[in-house]
Write an enzyme that holds these catalytic residues in place. Structure first.
Site, PDB file in Angstrom:
ATOM      1  N   GLN A 152       0.799  -1.236   0.000  1.00 31.52           N
ATOM      2  CA  GLN A 152       0.000   0.000   0.000  1.00 31.52           C
ATOM      3  C   GLN A 152       0.833   1.289   0.000  1.00 31.52           C
ATOM      4  O   GLN A 152       0.517   2.233  -0.719  1.00 31.52           O
ATOM      5  CB  GLN A 152      -0.928  -0.012   1.217  1.00 31.52           C
ATOM      6  CG  GLN A 152      -1.890   1.163   1.311  1.00 31.52           C
ATOM      7  CD  GLN A 152      -2.807   1.024   2.511  1.00 31.52           C
ATOM      8  OE1 GLN A 152      -3.792   0.310   2.470  1.00 31.52           O
ATOM      9  NE2 GLN A 152      -2.480   1.702   3.591  1.00 31.52           N
ATOM     10  N   GLU A 195      -3.466   9.527  -1.021  1.00 31.95           N
ATOM     11  CA  GLU A 195      -2.687  10.316  -0.061  1.00 31.95           C
ATOM     12  C   GLU A 195      -1.597  11.134  -0.745  1.00 31.95           C
ATOM     13  O   GLU A 195      -0.655  11.593  -0.096  1.00 31.95           O
ATOM     14  CB  GLU A 195      -2.066   9.384   0.987  1.00 31.95           C
ATOM     15  CG  GLU A 195      -3.116   8.672   1.831  1.00 31.95           C
ATOM     16  CD  GLU A 195      -2.513   7.742   2.880  1.00 31.95           C
ATOM     17  OE1 GLU A 195      -1.276   7.594   2.926  1.00 31.95           O
ATOM     18  OE2 GLU A 195      -3.298   7.157   3.636  1.00 31.95           O
ATOM     19  N   HIS A 352      -2.815  10.122  10.110  1.00 30.00           N
ATOM     20  CA  HIS A 352      -3.979  10.521   9.313  1.00 30.00           C
ATOM     21  C   HIS A 352      -4.715   9.270   8.829  1.00 30.00           C
ATOM     22  O   HIS A 352      -4.298   8.154   9.100  1.00 30.00           O
ATOM     23  CB  HIS A 352      -3.529  11.355   8.103  1.00 30.00           C
ATOM     24  CG  HIS A 352      -2.698  10.591   7.104  1.00 30.00           C
ATOM     25  ND1 HIS A 352      -2.337  11.105   5.887  1.00 30.00           N
ATOM     26  CD2 HIS A 352      -2.142   9.341   7.141  1.00 30.00           C
ATOM     27  CE1 HIS A 352      -1.621  10.218   5.224  1.00 30.00           C
ATOM     28  NE2 HIS A 352      -1.484   9.146   5.964  1.00 30.00           N
ATOM     29  N   ARG A 353      -5.808   9.467   8.078  1.00 33.72           N
ATOM     30  CA  ARG A 353      -6.455   8.398   7.315  1.00 33.72           C
ATOM     31  C   ARG A 353      -6.284   8.740   5.837  1.00 33.72           C
ATOM     32  O   ARG A 353      -5.950   9.866   5.479  1.00 33.72           O
ATOM     33  CB  ARG A 353      -7.958   8.300   7.646  1.00 33.72           C
ATOM     34  CG  ARG A 353      -8.314   8.079   9.088  1.00 33.72           C
ATOM     35  CD  ARG A 353      -7.737   6.823   9.703  1.00 33.72           C
ATOM     36  NE  ARG A 353      -7.990   5.577   9.011  1.00 33.72           N
ATOM     37  CZ  ARG A 353      -8.681   4.547   9.505  1.00 33.72           C
ATOM     38  NH1 ARG A 353      -9.221   4.631  10.709  1.00 33.72           N
ATOM     39  NH2 ARG A 353      -8.819   3.422   8.826  1.00 33.72           N
ATOM     40  N   SER A 354      -6.579   7.777   4.987  1.00 36.95           N
ATOM     41  CA  SER A 354      -6.425   8.072   3.556  1.00 36.95           C
ATOM     42  C   SER A 354      -7.441   9.112   3.079  1.00 36.95           C
ATOM     43  O   SER A 354      -7.144   9.948   2.231  1.00 36.95           O
ATOM     44  CB  SER A 354      -6.533   6.785   2.738  1.00 36.95           C
ATOM     45  OG  SER A 354      -7.695   6.067   3.088  1.00 36.95           O
TER      46      SER A 354
HETATM   47  P1  PGA Z   1      -6.813   3.947   5.704  1.00 40.04           P
HETATM   48  O1  PGA Z   1      -5.419   3.249   5.996  1.00 40.04           O
HETATM   49  O2  PGA Z   1      -7.021   3.923   4.229  1.00 40.04           O
HETATM   50  O3  PGA Z   1      -7.770   3.015   6.401  1.00 40.04           O
HETATM   51  O4  PGA Z   1      -6.783   5.306   6.288  1.00 40.04           O
HETATM   52  C1  PGA Z   1      -4.216   3.870   5.911  1.00 40.04           C
HETATM   53  C2  PGA Z   1      -3.242   2.956   6.574  1.00 40.04           C
HETATM   54  O5  PGA Z   1      -3.330   1.732   6.388  1.00 40.04           O
HETATM   55  O6  PGA Z   1      -2.395   3.401   7.333  1.00 40.04           O
HETATM   56 ZN    ZN Z   2      -1.662   1.212   7.818  1.00 40.00          ZN
END
Ligand code: PGA
Ligand code: ZN
Length: 399
Positions: A152, A195, A352-354
């Site tokens: 990812q 991101e 943060h989150r994506s």
């Molecule tokens: P998310 O994950 O897309 O759930 O925010 C980001 C991550 O795995 O750190």
């Molecule tokens: Zn992660």
């Protein structure tokens, strides 16, 4: 004792174009605001982001239940406020009001209390001795970028104690990487993921080689360490007992060997979610193998949940934890998890989150908690909202 006099919620856009909420809290003539982010590769142990009826149902519950109940409550009484949120919800995982409604409310209350005390949030929460290193997403794939790598996130960690130096170093790595990609793939369009990380047709190892090279180059020029790191988000490609990569599948044992090999070959400073979110034993084995030189960070593994973290600590699984306040739903719960981590010698990485907004609160939380790092992208409006706030905090502290 600044009493909460009014609360408001509104539906706003997040960086993916989805709906989220922000909450305003007023105490006297002071208004503070916090917004909830949202994840795409969410762990199964996170609290529920929205009630069954979605964002609108969360907003309705806020208006009919939360706002009337919090009116008149002391804004300083954070634990009491967060207890009320749990009591109103009445489920173990915020399934009724939504963890995102809870977290926006909880953080907005903390911010209004800080503002009433005429302090920045990080100082009001008792922090400010060190700054987190920024951990920036440079090349991406997985759930954040269809057609990219199956890992990812390929990240860089600029290790200068001053954010005004380190955040620019990460941005330079981001630029250096695209310059290399344009040379290597002259015919290919190169895009950006959720991101702001580059998305290109690359194998995992090619991406890592390009990243490591850029880190070395920028580090040499800058004169301080900038090290490569990975968030594998491995639960996303773990199926029927195997880690399913585009070109091959690995058993859990082979996955441990594979990632330990990457740490060794590329000098990785940090590995996030290298294994499936239920594999505490695998995490323990991997931490034993690479934990001396590399942070092994549990994101989906721990989901900012104190009980999950306790299990990990007792089993020697990982040596660091990702902290995402909306995985657990309130500031008080987040602090409990951070406190546990600190006591056990686990480093914390605020994240943060994506899907994000321009809310800057996590920059304050990272400084307040003395987090080792803050993962909040390298570039992009909703990402620099946090990075630039770190620079402001540094200036405030006379850095
Ligand atoms: P998310 O994950 O897309 O759930 O925010 C980001 C991550 O795995 O750190
Ligand atoms: Zn992660």
């Amino acid at each position: 004792m600044p009493a909460i006099e009014a609360l408001r919620i509104r539906k706003i856009l997040d960086s993916r174009g989805d709906a989220t909420v922000e909450v305003d809290v007023r105490a006297g003539d002071i208004v503070a605001r916090a917004a909830a982010p949202s994840g795409a590769s969410r762990g199964v142990h996170e609290v529920v982001a929205w009630p069954a009826g979605g964002v609108d149902e969360g907003i309705a519950r806020f208006r009919t239940e939360i706002a009337p109940r919090l009116k008149g409550v002391d804004a300083e009484a954070q634990e009491h406020v967060d207890r009320i949120l749990h009591d109103l919800d009445g489920t173990p995982d915020f399934a009724r009001i939504g963890g995102n409604v809870a977290v926006a409310t909880s953080l907005a209350v903390a911010k209004v209390a800080a503002a009433a005390a005429r302090k920045p949030l990080f100082a009001h929460l008792g922090g400010g001795r060190t700054f987190p290193f920024p951990l920036g997403n440079v090349i991406g794939g997985g759930r954040h970028a269809i057609g990219g790598t199956d890992i990812q996130e390929f990240l860089c960690l600029a290790q200068h104690p001053s954010p005004s130096k380190s955040v620019f170093a990460n941005a330079k790595v981001h630029k250096a990487v695209v310059a290399t990609l344009r040379k290597r793939l002259p015919q290919d369009p190169i895009g950006k993921g959720d991101e702001g990380a580059w998305v290109a047709k690359l194998s995992n190892e090619d991406a890592l080689a390009v990243l490591a090279d850029a880190c070395r180059g920028v580090s040499r020029e800058a004169g301080f360490p900038i090290l490569p790191a990975l968030d594998l988000a491995a639960s996303e490609f773990y199926r029927d007992g195997k880690y399913v990569y585009r070109e091959r599948s690995l058993t859990p044992d082979r996955q441990v060997e594979f990632v330990a090999g990457l740490v060794e070959s590329y000098g990785l400073a940090l590995l996030e979610d290298p294994l499936d979110q239920e594999d505490f034993a695998g995490y323990a084995r991997l931490t034993e193998l690479v934990g001396d030189t590399c942070l092994v960070v549990g994101d989906d593994l721990f989901a900012t949940n104190p009980a999950r973290l306790e299990e990990g600590i007792s089993k020697g699984a990982a040596n660091a934890i990702l902290i995402k306040p909306n995985q657990i739903g309130t500031l008080t719960d987040t602090r409990t998890t951070v406190g546990l981590a600190q006591k056990a010698g686990y480093r914390t990485v605020m994240s943060h989150r994506s899907g994000e907004t321009t809310d800057e609160t996590i920059a304050h939380l990272a400084v307040a908690f003395g987090s080792y790092a803050i993962k909040t992208g390298a570039v992009g409006g909703e990402r620099i909202a946090k990075l630039n706030e770190l620079i402001r905090i540094e200036e405030y502290l006379g850095g």
